[in-house]
Structure formats: C-alpha cells, structure tokens
Design an enzyme around this catalytic site. Structure first.
Site, PDB file in Angstrom:
ATOM      1  N   CYS A   1      41.499  53.003  34.559  1.00  0.00           N
ATOM      2  CA  CYS A   1      42.006  53.369  35.882  1.00  0.00           C
ATOM      3  C   CYS A   1      41.105  54.412  36.548  1.00  0.00           C
ATOM      4  O   CYS A   1      40.001  54.075  36.929  1.00  0.00           O
ATOM      5  CB  CYS A   1      43.462  53.792  35.765  1.00  0.00           C
ATOM      6  SG  CYS A   1      44.324  53.487  37.302  1.00  0.00           S
TER       7      CYS A   1
ATOM      8  N   HIS B   1      46.626  50.569  32.423  1.00  0.00           N
ATOM      9  CA  HIS B   1      46.833  51.499  31.310  1.00  0.00           C
ATOM     10  C   HIS B   1      47.469  50.757  30.132  1.00  0.00           C
ATOM     11  O   HIS B   1      48.668  50.510  30.147  1.00  0.00           O
ATOM     12  CB  HIS B   1      47.825  52.602  31.716  1.00  0.00           C
ATOM     13  CG  HIS B   1      47.337  53.491  32.803  1.00  0.00           C
ATOM     14  ND1 HIS B   1      46.731  54.696  32.540  1.00  0.00           N
ATOM     15  CD2 HIS B   1      47.378  53.377  34.144  1.00  0.00           C
ATOM     16  CE1 HIS B   1      46.417  55.286  33.680  1.00  0.00           C
ATOM     17  NE2 HIS B   1      46.796  54.502  34.674  1.00  0.00           N
TER      18      HIS B   1
ATOM     19  N   GLU C   1      47.637  52.152  27.165  1.00  0.00           N
ATOM     20  CA  GLU C   1      48.198  53.222  26.314  1.00  0.00           C
ATOM     21  C   GLU C   1      49.653  53.521  26.681  1.00  0.00           C
ATOM     22  O   GLU C   1      50.440  53.926  25.838  1.00  0.00           O
ATOM     23  CB  GLU C   1      47.327  54.491  26.392  1.00  0.00           C
ATOM     24  CG  GLU C   1      47.414  55.326  27.670  1.00  0.00           C
ATOM     25  CD  GLU C   1      46.748  54.693  28.884  1.00  0.00           C
ATOM     26  OE1 GLU C   1      46.134  53.617  28.747  1.00  0.00           O
ATOM     27  OE2 GLU C   1      46.860  55.277  29.989  1.00  0.00           O
TER      28      GLU C   1
HETATM   29  N1  GLN Z   1      44.581  56.362  42.103  1.00  0.00           N
HETATM   30  C1  GLN Z   1      43.846  57.105  41.110  1.00  0.00           C
HETATM   31  C2  GLN Z   1      42.439  57.412  41.584  1.00  0.00           C
HETATM   32  O1  GLN Z   1      41.985  56.843  42.510  1.00  0.00           O
HETATM   33  C3  GLN Z   1      43.792  56.351  39.808  1.00  0.00           C
HETATM   34  C4  GLN Z   1      45.189  56.167  39.262  1.00  0.00           C
HETATM   35  C5  GLN Z   1      45.270  56.110  37.783  1.00  0.00           C
HETATM   36  O2  GLN Z   1      44.388  56.565  37.059  1.00  0.00           O
HETATM   37  N2  GLN Z   1      46.388  55.628  37.303  1.00  0.00           N
HETATM   38  O3  GLN Z   1      41.780  58.234  41.039  1.00  0.00           O
END
Ligand code: GLN
Length: 194
Positions: free
Chosen positions: A81, A177, A179
């Site tokens: 992410c 994610h 995890e």
């Molecule tokens: N929206 C976050 C970003 O742009 C990422 C979200 C996440 O890591 N769950 O950094």
C-alpha cells in the site's frame, strides 16, 4: 543456523501487524528505525500508512539512500500500500515527495475513490516457482492503483482486472494489506526471495 531477520520499517503505519504476522510464521523480525537497524536485516517490509509521512521520515533518517543501496545489492523488499507507492518509480501527480524508484511501476494514490475507501476481497495469487495459484485474502484501505507497469514486471495477483501484486526481481509491491487479514502467502514469498 539463525533464521534470517526480516526488517519492518517502523517509522509510521501498520508495522506492528507485519511484526505479528512474521512471528506467526516463525520468521525473525525486527523494527527498523535507523540505518544501523537495517544492516542487521536480510529483507525489508515497507508497510502501509501515509506515504507522504513515511517518505519524509525516511529522508530524515537517511534510510531512503540506505534502502536503495541495499536493494540494488539484492536485498528483497516488499512494499504494501503506502509501501508500494514508495518503492514505485513514479507516483502520478504527486509533487510532495519522490518515491525510491526500485520497481518499474507507475502508481496513483487513493485511486479507488471515496465510496470504496476500504474493502476486503479475495485475490488470486499466481504461483512463484512452486505452489498452485490460490485465493488469498486482502484488505484494501485507501489503496493505490498500479496504472502502468514495465514489461519486465511480473503480475502475481489481480483484482477487478487490475494488477494488485507485482514483482520485479527482488522487489514486490502490493496495493492491499495481507497482514490485516492474517494472510501469510506474500510474506512467505518474501522469505523465499532471500
Ligand atoms: N492512502 C495512503 C497513501 O497514499 C496509503 C494507504 C495505505 O497504506 N493503506 O499513502
């Protein structure tokens, strides 16, 4: 022989969930906050969180340069992410920070829009050298989308017709994610890349 240590970048975000998952698969795990911490690791996870914040803190600790140099020398890294945003070669429309440029992908932040800020889904994960393809559970939280990927980047999992887990050599990036769902497959893959 001691199990290799997987570092989890612990500057901001959900690093504790990764530590927990690594412990549950019997892997050595260490929270990474400084360059000396990183020198003890055989692989690194860059967790989800806020990519702008993590980027700023990496710059402040000098971890950005150290991570780039270790990954170029072969250390496996897995960005989830926000972590996937940070390992990308380009973040579309983002002027506040520059990603590490470790994998040939172009990423758009928060690309699922407000209605689907957060959702859970099964994604099909392809086999890498062993195991059959299998459904794994992923949680998407204000997730990015990989808008463009280089030819040499392998798609390991897709969801809704879009790549959501990719790999180029020793670098893995995923928009969801595992995890949080207690899903172990991607962490096990990272271990196999060591
Ligand atoms: N929206 C976050 C970003 O742009 C990422 C979200 C996440 O890591 N769950 O950094």
């Amino acid at each position: 022989m001691l199990a290799p240590t997987i570092g989890v970048l612990a500057l901001q975000g959900d690093f504790e969930e990764h530590m927990h998952l690594l412990h549950s698969i019997g892997a050595g795990a260490a929270e990474i906050r400084s360059r000396p911490d990183l020198s003890k690791c055989a692989a690194l996870i860059i967790p989800g969180g806020e990519s702008t914040t993590i980027s700023r803190l990496m710059l402040g600790t000098g971890l950005d340069k150290e991570i780039k140099s270790r990954v170029r020398k072969g250390m496996p890294v897995y960005g989830t992410c926000a972590g996937a945003i940070l390992v990308a070669k380009k973040v579309l429309g983002e002027k506040r920070f520059r990603p590490l440029g470790l994998i040939g992908i172009e990423v758009e932040r928060n690309a699922y829009g407000r209605q689907v800020d957060s959702f859970e889904a099964n994604v099909e994960m392809k086999n890498v050298n062993r195991d059959d393809p299998r459904k794994i559970r992923g949680v998407f939280i204000r997730a990015p989308v990989f808008r463009r990927i280089d030819k040499s980047v392998e798609v390991l999992a897709s969801f809704g017709g879009r790549p959501v887990l990719v790999r180029q050599g020793n670098v893995i990036a995923g928009t969801f994610h595992p995890e949080i769902a207690g899903e172990k497959a991607v962490h096990e893959l990272l271990l196999r890349l060591i």
